[in-house]
Design a protein around this motif. Structure first.
Motif, PDB file in Angstrom:
ATOM      1  N   ASN A  53       0.723  -1.170  -0.037  1.00 13.93           N
ATOM      2  CA  ASN A  53      -0.039  -0.024  -0.186  1.00 13.93           C
ATOM      3  C   ASN A  53       0.842   1.208   0.102  1.00 13.93           C
ATOM      4  O   ASN A  53       1.771   1.487   0.683  1.00 13.93           O
ATOM      5  N   GLY A  99      -2.382   4.601   6.276  1.00 12.30           N
ATOM      6  CA  GLY A  99      -3.736   3.850   6.706  1.00 12.30           C
ATOM      7  C   GLY A  99      -3.874   2.493   5.852  1.00 12.30           C
ATOM      8  O   GLY A  99      -3.238   2.120   5.387  1.00 12.30           O
ATOM      9  N   LYS A 100      -5.086   2.124   5.786  1.00 10.03           N
ATOM     10  CA  LYS A 100      -5.590   0.960   5.187  1.00 10.03           C
ATOM     11  C   LYS A 100      -5.523   1.273   3.695  1.00 10.03           C
ATOM     12  O   LYS A 100      -5.872   2.192   3.237  1.00 10.03           O
ATOM     13  N   ASP A 144     -10.570   0.203  -0.556  1.00  5.57           N
ATOM     14  CA  ASP A 144     -11.832  -0.562  -0.692  1.00  5.57           C
ATOM     15  C   ASP A 144     -12.157  -0.342  -2.054  1.00  5.57           C
ATOM     16  O   ASP A 144     -13.302   0.561  -2.338  1.00  5.57           O
TER      17      ASP A 144
END
Length: 168
Positions: free
Chosen positions: A45, A49-50, A53
């Motif tokens: 990534n 953060g994540k 989606d």
């Protein structure tokens, strides 16, 4: 990808393929010398953060912008554009080991810069400029465990509608 596999022999200089994916904001590493169908080694990534989606994302879209390689430090550098709900976009640094594998060194957000477009490497410096705000950010490779750190221009440097930059 299968046609590429036949062009490369084990341990050839071009056996590692690093790809920056615009929609997912991931860097993928493929080893083209692998003889099986799955040549994907890893994905990383580039955002703080994540990961994104992809099925539930809404406009405006965060996207990947540029992928560069800094030879002295064996670092892949990836930038993003339009990071949602953040005042600046991100710059991700990945260490490339001698066997070609990559590991995340850091994902940084500079003090200034939005909609990164212009990128340039100059010696041990990585420069990135925001297209919408024109701010120029500078990251320096320290050559030690600190890795890459932001260096601010005094006074700050700002351009209008940057598309690309090169330092020589």
């Amino acid at each position: 990808m299968v046609s590429l596999q036949h062009q490369y022999q084990l341990n050839s200089p071009g056996r590692h393929l690093y790809t920056l994916h615009a929609r997912s904001c991931l860097v993928s590493h493929h080893d083209l010398s692998l003889q099986d169908d799955d040549q994907l080694v890893s994905t990383h990534n580039i955002l703080p953060g994540k990961p994104i989606d992809l099925e539930n994302r809404q406009p405006p879209y965060t996207i990947a912008a540029a992928l560069s390689f800094h030879q002295p430090s064996s670092t892949l550098i990836a930038t993003s554009r339009f990071v949602k709900d953040q005042p600046t976009d991100s710059v991700a640094f990945f260490h490339v080991s001698p066997d070609g594998r990559i590991t995340t060194e850091s994902v940084l957000q500079p003090k200034r810069g939005k909609e990164f477009r212009g990128v340039g490497l100059f010696d041990n410096y990585y420069l990135v400029a925001g297209q919408s705000d024109g701010w120029l950010s500078c990251f320096e490779w320290t050559g030690d465990k600190t890795g890459w750190i932001e260096r601010e221009f005094v006074p700050p440097v700002q351009f209008e509608k940057v598309v690309d930059i090169k330092a020589m």
